[in-house]
Design a protein around this motif. Structure first.
Motif, short mmCIF file in Angstrom:
data_model
loop_
_atom_site.label_atom_id
_atom_site.label_comp_id
_atom_site.label_asym_id
_atom_site.label_seq_id
_atom_site.Cartn_x
_atom_site.Cartn_y
_atom_site.Cartn_z
N VAL A 75 0.87 -1.18 0.00
CA VAL A 75 0.00 0.00 0.00
C VAL A 75 0.90 1.23 0.00
N ARG A 76 0.61 2.18 -0.87
CA ARG A 76 1.45 3.39 -0.97
C ARG A 76 1.27 4.26 0.27
N LEU A 77 2.38 4.55 0.94
CA LEU A 77 2.36 5.43 2.10
C LEU A 77 2.29 6.88 1.63
N PRO A 78 1.53 7.72 2.32
CA PRO A 78 1.46 9.14 1.93
C PRO A 78 2.86 9.77 1.94
N GLY A 79 3.21 10.46 0.85
CA GLY A 79 4.49 11.15 0.77
C GLY A 79 5.70 10.27 0.54
N VAL A 80 5.49 8.99 0.19
CA VAL A 80 6.62 8.06 0.05
C VAL A 80 7.56 8.51 -1.06
N GLN A 81 8.86 8.31 -0.82
CA GLN A 81 9.91 8.64 -1.78
C GLN A 81 10.70 7.38 -2.10
N ASP A 82 11.56 7.49 -3.11
CA ASP A 82 12.46 6.38 -3.45
C ASP A 82 13.90 6.80 -3.15
N THR A 83 14.84 5.92 -3.45
CA THR A 83 16.24 6.16 -3.11
C THR A 83 16.78 7.42 -3.75
N ALA A 84 16.39 7.75 -4.97
CA ALA A 84 16.90 8.94 -5.65
C ALA A 84 16.12 10.20 -5.29
N SER A 85 14.80 10.10 -5.23
CA SER A 85 13.98 11.30 -5.00
C SER A 85 14.10 11.83 -3.58
N GLN A 86 14.51 10.97 -2.64
CA GLN A 86 14.55 11.39 -1.24
C GLN A 86 15.42 12.64 -1.03
N PHE A 87 16.53 12.75 -1.76
CA PHE A 87 17.44 13.88 -1.55
C PHE A 87 16.78 15.20 -1.93
N ILE A 88 16.04 15.20 -3.04
CA ILE A 88 15.36 16.41 -3.48
C ILE A 88 14.16 16.70 -2.59
N GLN A 89 13.47 15.66 -2.13
CA GLN A 89 12.34 15.86 -1.22
C GLN A 89 12.80 16.48 0.09
N PHE A 90 13.93 16.01 0.62
CA PHE A 90 14.48 16.62 1.84
C PHE A 90 14.80 18.09 1.59
N THR A 91 15.42 18.40 0.44
CA THR A 91 15.77 19.78 0.10
C THR A 91 14.51 20.65 0.06
N TRP A 92 13.46 20.16 -0.59
CA TRP A 92 12.20 20.89 -0.65
C TRP A 92 11.61 21.06 0.76
N MET A 93 11.63 19.98 1.55
CA MET A 93 11.04 20.01 2.88
C MET A 93 11.74 21.04 3.76
N PHE A 94 13.08 21.05 3.76
CA PHE A 94 13.80 21.98 4.61
C PHE A 94 13.71 23.41 4.09
N GLY A 95 13.63 23.56 2.77
CA GLY A 95 13.47 24.90 2.19
C GLY A 95 12.13 25.52 2.52
N SER A 96 11.08 24.69 2.56
CA SER A 96 9.73 25.20 2.84
C SER A 96 9.40 25.20 4.34
N GLN A 97 10.13 24.39 5.12
CA GLN A 97 9.90 24.31 6.57
C GLN A 97 11.25 24.26 7.29
N PRO A 98 12.05 25.34 7.23
CA PRO A 98 13.40 25.29 7.80
C PRO A 98 13.43 25.00 9.30
N GLU A 99 12.34 25.26 10.00
CA GLU A 99 12.30 24.97 11.43
C GLU A 99 12.44 23.48 11.74
#
Length: 194
Positions: A75-99
């Motif tokens: 079952v697909r988990l909400p917001g799931v990433q793969d081995t390659a996309s995780q790095f960009i997702q973290f960058t987006w997450m910290f850029g939009s929510q630096p706290e």
């Protein structure tokens, strides 16, 4: 970034000389950019080792399920990433929510690997100055918690640089205590608007 734009992320690494590497791995993620960041649709991984046959693995991300590289469906988990996309997702997450990137913080991150899909827990372990080829960078060190690891499962520690829009500037990819590779930024990234 417009919602529903497409993305493609390619991560390539090798050990040994570039013209004849002992080990080479190429990972590719494709999908959509949505309100919550990246939404993978397809992941491909190719590994070449001098003494073994090449290995190719694919994963398919459907709206409600993920077909792992071993053919199992989850079952697909909400917001799931793969081995390659995780790095960009973290960058987006910290850029939009630096706290979120404060020493002592802990958060969950759903990750689909070729043989498993789990929610990983990460700790923001420390703030650290890294001395790199482009000069010293202030970074935040992210460490995954893994009480139990599957044989051959990779664990990735990451260092993110706020001054480079929260890009990962160092990765420590560990297969076990004696088998790991460290990647560090070698040149300043080209960024629009900078």
């Amino acid at each position: 970034i417009k919602i529903d734009d497409r993305y493609q992320v390619i991560v390539a690494m090798h050990a040994g000389p570039e013209f004849a590497p002992l080990v080479a791995r190429r990972m590719m993620s494709e999908g959509r950019i949505v309100e919550g960041g990246l939404a993978p649709e397809r992941y491909e991984e190719e590994t070449k080792v001098v003494t073994r046959d090449d290995r190719r693995v694919s994963m398919v991300f459907a709206p409600d399920s993920v077909t792992l590289g071993n053919g199992q469906q989850r079952v697909r988990l909400p917001g799931v990433q793969d081995t390659a996309s995780q790095f960009i997702q973290f960058t987006w997450m910290f850029g939009s929510q630096p706290e979120r990137l404060r020493v002592g913080n802990t958060f969950e991150f759903p990750l689909a690997l070729p043989r498993s899909m789990n929610v990983w827990v990460y700790d923001v372990a420390e703030e650290e100055v890294l001395y790199t080829a482009i000069g010293p960078l202030n970074t935040f060190h992210l460490k995954p918690r893994r009480a139990v690891r599957r044989p051959g499962e990779w664990v990735v520690e990451m260092w993110f640089a706020p001054e480079l829009r929260f890009l990962p500037v160092r990765l420590r990819i560990e297969q076990d205590a004696n088998t790991y590779v460290e990647l560090t930024i070698a040149r300043k990234p080209e960024m629009s608007g900078s």
